[in-house]
Design a protein around this motif. Structure first.
Motif, PDB file in Angstrom:
ATOM      1  N   ILE A   8       0.802  -1.224   0.000  1.00  0.00           N
ATOM      2  CA  ILE A   8       0.000   0.000   0.000  1.00  0.00           C
ATOM      3  C   ILE A   8       0.837   1.278   0.000  1.00  0.00           C
ATOM      4  O   ILE A   8       0.347   2.333  -0.365  1.00  0.00           O
ATOM      5  CB  ILE A   8      -1.047   0.022   1.148  1.00  0.00           C
ATOM      6  CG1 ILE A   8      -0.399  -0.093   2.524  1.00  0.00           C
ATOM      7  CG2 ILE A   8      -2.086  -1.049   0.971  1.00  0.00           C
ATOM      8  CD1 ILE A   8      -1.398  -0.029   3.674  1.00  0.00           C
ATOM      9  N   CYS A  50      -7.234   3.399  10.481  1.00  0.00           N
ATOM     10  CA  CYS A  50      -6.005   3.153   9.699  1.00  0.00           C
ATOM     11  C   CYS A  50      -5.595   4.368   8.863  1.00  0.00           C
ATOM     12  O   CYS A  50      -6.422   4.956   8.167  1.00  0.00           O
ATOM     13  CB  CYS A  50      -6.245   1.954   8.786  1.00  0.00           C
ATOM     14  SG  CYS A  50      -4.882   1.626   7.670  1.00  0.00           S
ATOM     15  N   ILE A  51      -4.314   4.714   8.942  1.00  0.00           N
ATOM     16  CA  ILE A  51      -3.815   5.829   8.121  1.00  0.00           C
ATOM     17  C   ILE A  51      -2.989   5.306   6.938  1.00  0.00           C
ATOM     18  O   ILE A  51      -2.264   6.067   6.300  1.00  0.00           O
ATOM     19  CB  ILE A  51      -3.017   6.852   8.962  1.00  0.00           C
ATOM     20  CG1 ILE A  51      -1.845   6.180   9.700  1.00  0.00           C
ATOM     21  CG2 ILE A  51      -3.929   7.577   9.942  1.00  0.00           C
ATOM     22  CD1 ILE A  51      -0.885   7.172  10.372  1.00  0.00           C
ATOM     23  N   ARG A  52      -3.093   3.995   6.678  1.00  0.00           N
ATOM     24  CA  ARG A  52      -2.445   3.368   5.504  1.00  0.00           C
ATOM     25  C   ARG A  52      -0.932   3.637   5.446  1.00  0.00           C
ATOM     26  O   ARG A  52      -0.409   4.047   4.404  1.00  0.00           O
ATOM     27  CB  ARG A  52      -3.083   3.851   4.201  1.00  0.00           C
ATOM     28  CG  ARG A  52      -4.580   3.654   4.112  1.00  0.00           C
ATOM     29  CD  ARG A  52      -4.992   2.289   3.640  1.00  0.00           C
ATOM     30  NE  ARG A  52      -6.419   2.238   3.404  1.00  0.00           N
ATOM     31  CZ  ARG A  52      -7.335   1.868   4.316  1.00  0.00           C
ATOM     32  NH1 ARG A  52      -6.972   1.498   5.529  1.00  0.00           N
ATOM     33  NH2 ARG A  52      -8.608   1.838   3.991  1.00  0.00           N
ATOM     34  N   CYS A  53      -0.266   3.416   6.580  1.00  0.00           N
ATOM     35  CA  CYS A  53       1.193   3.618   6.594  1.00  0.00           C
ATOM     36  C   CYS A  53       1.934   2.390   6.093  1.00  0.00           C
ATOM     37  O   CYS A  53       3.101   2.478   5.719  1.00  0.00           O
ATOM     38  CB  CYS A  53       1.648   3.969   8.009  1.00  0.00           C
ATOM     39  SG  CYS A  53       1.538   2.563   9.136  1.00  0.00           S
ATOM     40  N   GLY A  54       1.294   1.232   6.141  1.00  0.00           N
ATOM     41  CA  GLY A  54       1.931   0.006   5.653  1.00  0.00           C
ATOM     42  C   GLY A  54       2.825  -0.685   6.670  1.00  0.00           C
ATOM     43  O   GLY A  54       3.395  -1.743   6.373  1.00  0.00           O
ATOM     44  N   ALA A  55       2.938  -0.135   7.876  1.00  0.00           N
ATOM     45  CA  ALA A  55       3.852  -0.730   8.862  1.00  0.00           C
ATOM     46  C   ALA A  55       3.461  -2.163   9.213  1.00  0.00           C
ATOM     47  O   ALA A  55       4.322  -3.020   9.420  1.00  0.00           O
ATOM     48  CB  ALA A  55       3.886   0.130  10.123  1.00  0.00           C
ATOM     49  N   CYS A  56       2.157  -2.418   9.285  1.00  0.00           N
ATOM     50  CA  CYS A  56       1.746  -3.776   9.681  1.00  0.00           C
ATOM     51  C   CYS A  56       2.084  -4.804   8.599  1.00  0.00           C
ATOM     52  O   CYS A  56       2.347  -5.970   8.908  1.00  0.00           O
ATOM     53  CB  CYS A  56       0.254  -3.813  10.032  1.00  0.00           C
ATOM     54  SG  CYS A  56      -0.864  -3.282   8.728  1.00  0.00           S
ATOM     55  N   ILE A  91      -3.951  -5.361   7.851  1.00  0.00           N
ATOM     56  CA  ILE A  91      -5.113  -4.469   7.735  1.00  0.00           C
ATOM     57  C   ILE A  91      -6.036  -4.932   6.609  1.00  0.00           C
ATOM     58  O   ILE A  91      -7.261  -4.873   6.726  1.00  0.00           O
ATOM     59  CB  ILE A  91      -4.693  -2.977   7.563  1.00  0.00           C
ATOM     60  CG1 ILE A  91      -5.909  -2.047   7.599  1.00  0.00           C
ATOM     61  CG2 ILE A  91      -3.874  -2.739   6.298  1.00  0.00           C
ATOM     62  CD1 ILE A  91      -6.667  -2.024   8.899  1.00  0.00           C
ATOM     63  N   CYS A 101       1.511  -0.737  14.882  1.00  0.00           N
ATOM     64  CA  CYS A 101       0.530   0.194  14.289  1.00  0.00           C
ATOM     65  C   CYS A 101       0.573   1.563  14.976  1.00  0.00           C
ATOM     66  O   CYS A 101       0.381   1.664  16.187  1.00  0.00           O
ATOM     67  CB  CYS A 101      -0.866  -0.409  14.394  1.00  0.00           C
ATOM     68  SG  CYS A 101      -2.138   0.723  13.805  1.00  0.00           S
ATOM     69  N   PRO A 102       0.810   2.648  14.217  1.00  0.00           N
ATOM     70  CA  PRO A 102       0.920   3.967  14.841  1.00  0.00           C
ATOM     71  C   PRO A 102      -0.363   4.450  15.510  1.00  0.00           C
ATOM     72  O   PRO A 102      -0.310   5.290  16.402  1.00  0.00           O
ATOM     73  CB  PRO A 102       1.300   4.887  13.678  1.00  0.00           C
ATOM     74  CG  PRO A 102       0.874   4.165  12.460  1.00  0.00           C
ATOM     75  CD  PRO A 102       1.002   2.712  12.763  1.00  0.00           C
ATOM     76  N   VAL A 103      -1.516   3.928  15.053  1.00  0.00           N
ATOM     77  CA  VAL A 103      -2.770   4.340  15.703  1.00  0.00           C
ATOM     78  C   VAL A 103      -3.317   3.226  16.593  1.00  0.00           C
ATOM     79  O   VAL A 103      -4.483   3.248  16.979  1.00  0.00           O
ATOM     80  CB  VAL A 103      -3.821   4.825  14.675  1.00  0.00           C
ATOM     81  CG1 VAL A 103      -3.501   6.218  14.193  1.00  0.00           C
ATOM     82  CG2 VAL A 103      -3.941   3.887  13.498  1.00  0.00           C
ATOM     83  N   ILE A 132      -4.224   0.073  16.402  1.00  0.00           N
ATOM     84  CA  ILE A 132      -5.398  -0.761  16.099  1.00  0.00           C
ATOM     85  C   ILE A 132      -5.078  -2.184  16.572  1.00  0.00           C
ATOM     86  O   ILE A 132      -4.000  -2.698  16.282  1.00  0.00           O
ATOM     87  CB  ILE A 132      -5.704  -0.765  14.580  1.00  0.00           C
ATOM     88  CG1 ILE A 132      -5.980   0.657  14.090  1.00  0.00           C
ATOM     89  CG2 ILE A 132      -6.864  -1.692  14.254  1.00  0.00           C
ATOM     90  CD1 ILE A 132      -6.095   0.786  12.584  1.00  0.00           C
ATOM     91  N   LEU A 184      -5.062  -5.133  15.695  1.00  0.00           N
ATOM     92  CA  LEU A 184      -5.268  -5.897  14.461  1.00  0.00           C
ATOM     93  C   LEU A 184      -5.441  -7.394  14.703  1.00  0.00           C
ATOM     94  O   LEU A 184      -6.344  -8.020  14.148  1.00  0.00           O
ATOM     95  CB  LEU A 184      -4.088  -5.647  13.510  1.00  0.00           C
ATOM     96  CG  LEU A 184      -4.093  -4.250  12.887  1.00  0.00           C
ATOM     97  CD1 LEU A 184      -2.704  -3.857  12.438  1.00  0.00           C
ATOM     98  CD2 LEU A 184      -5.057  -4.189  11.718  1.00  0.00           C
TER      99      LEU A 184
END
Ligand code: SF4
Length: 458
Positions: free
Chosen positions: A151, A311-317, A340, A371-373, A375, A377
């Motif tokens: 992403i 989700c802010i779509r950072c791709g970290a997960c 995600i 996850c920065p926010v 979540i 998951l």
């Protein structure tokens, strides 16, 4: 009908054994892992920043109706037109209508996962419009006829040699160009396209309610050119991208940069709050914002899974997931892959068709950890499994098997019946699916009670 689960398992099995693929992914994720700690250094208390970000997204999602209306009111006052699209078909119909009105032949597009979700390029091609991806990674993927692999980094699975070969093959460039030379080739081609295009399409990283604007984050400047150069700008954005205030951006911009690419701040951060105004020299003459639902309100309706909308779509997960690192982004056959993707796709595209993704997890919790926010998951993956069963998406054999397992597990005398050999046979032969991708279970020859008695004599 296509069997998504069978296709996922077949593709995953092939990819997991592809050592060259694994080498490239490990190399690129290794580079990401090396820089993220540098980005984190800018936060005096990273956990506090993450908690605050989660709270702000909670606020936005819990009062989404109010903030969407506030955004619409503000941006409309500056001359933009807001279109509400319940699903893919409505979004495409509106984009088709606008393009027709503008007599659009060429459209430039910046990287946007939501336009992948609605398969915008295929639609535009079907109505005779050339749609050009302007993000370098997306451009590479478009040249290769492949969807994005990740992403944030769409061509993560390609080495620089792969890209040089692709350019030589598709664009006739000399073989063995360096990344800098390849970038110059793409740049030259894309610059011409910006000038030709009648319409520019972007996504949005954030919808900012209090100012009625959208915020776009990028490293190449292509999104700015896509929205500023053509006469018409269309924004396609999922409704969950909401944040309440412009005052939240100083928190979300560095968080997204750090967790997305390890940067302290991404190179270009742009806020667009309408088309060109009377006293302005730059910008499009018209701006449309398509607010897309496409299953997001199904997530919103579930009080547990709702937090996936943070989700802010950072791709970290994705980068942290042991499954993603082995099978890559394409095996999922979904727009959003990795943890995600596994959580939200059953809600966006159908529980029955995509419930199998919730099982493609070791539940190690690494995704939740990064996850920065914040979540949850891995817990949402468990909840998806539960939800699928509650919706009746499990077969009768599975239900009977688990009922027997539960009854036996709760009954000591039943557990003590039979010896290890018999239990091995029941589990490994009757529960056939268990051993397809795992080694056989091997029960102890003696029960726990028998072993206890031997050891303690009672
Ligand atoms: S779920 Fe969290 S880690 Fe994964 S992409 Fe979204 S914000 Fe990033």
């Amino acid at each position: 009908m296509k069997n998504n689960a069978a296709s996922f398992i077949a593709k995953s099995t092939i990819k997991a054994a592809d050592l060259e693929h694994r080498r490239k992914i490990n190399f690129n994720i290794g580079k990401y892992n090396a820089v993220v700690p540098q980005g984190k250094k800018q936060f005096s208390n990273i956990m506090l920043a993450r908690e605050k970000a989660k709270n702000r997204k909670w606020e936005a999602i819990e009062h989404l109706d109010k903030y969407l209306e506030e955004f619409e009111k503000k941006i409309t006052a500056r001359g933009a037109k807001v279109i509400w699209a319940e699903n893919t078909e409505q979004a495409l119909e509106e984009i088709g209508r606008i393009c027709k009105e503008k007599n659009c032949k060429t459209l430039v597009k910046s990287k946007s996962m939501v336009t992948e979700e609605i398969h915008l390029n295929a639609f535009l091609e079907s109505v005779g419009i050339e749609s050009v991806e302007t993000d370098l990674g997306e451009y590479i993927q478009q040249l290769d006829g492949e969807p994005p692999y990740h992403i944030v980094t769409p061509a993560m699975h390609k080495s620089k040699e792969d890209v040089a070969r692709l350019f030589a093959d598709k664009l006739g460039t000399p073989s063995g160009l360096t990344p800098e030379e390849l970038t110059q080739v793409a740049r030259k081609i894309l610059r011409d396209k910006y000038v030709q295009a009648e319409v520019g399409v972007t996504g949005a990283n954030f919808i900012v309610a209090d100012i009625g604007g959208i915020a776009v984050t990028e490293n190449e400047g292509n999104a700015r050119l896509s929205c500023a150069w053509p006469k018409t700008h269309i924004v396609v954005v999922g409704i969950e991208k909401m944040i309440p205030s412009i005052d939240d951006l100083p928190l979300f911009w560095p968080l997204l940069s750090t967790y997305g690419t390890g940067q302290q701040i991404t190179v270009y951060n742009t806020i667009v709050s309408g088309p060109k105004q009377e006293n302005e020299t730059d910008g499009p003459e018209e701006m449309y914002v398509i607010l897309l639902d496409n299953g997001r309100t199904r997530l919103l309706a579930n009080p547990i899974s709702r937090e996936a909308l943070y989700c802010i779509r950072c791709g970290a997960c994705l980068n942290a997931c042991p499954v993603y690192k082995n099978i890559g982004g394409h095996a999922y056959e979904t727009t959003y892959s990795g943890p995600i993707g596994k959580v939200i796709t059953p809600y966006l595209s159908g529980m029955e068709e995509y419930k199998h993704l919730s099982y493609a997890s070791s539940l190690c919790g690494n995704c939740t950890e990064v996850c920065p926010v914040r979540i949850n998951l891995h817990e949402l993956l468990l909840d998806n499994r539960h939800e699928a069963v509650m919706q009746g998406s499990s077969n009768i054999a599975e239900r009977i098997a688990w009922k027997i397992w539960k009854t036996a597990s709760l009954n000591r005398s039943m557990m003590n019946m039979g010896n290890g050999k018999m239990k091995n046979w029941v589990v490994n032969k009757v529960f056939k699916g268990w051993t397809t991708h795992r080694s056989d279970l091997d029960f102890s020859g003696k029960t726990f009670n028998a072993q206890w008695r031997e050891k303690h004599g009672s």
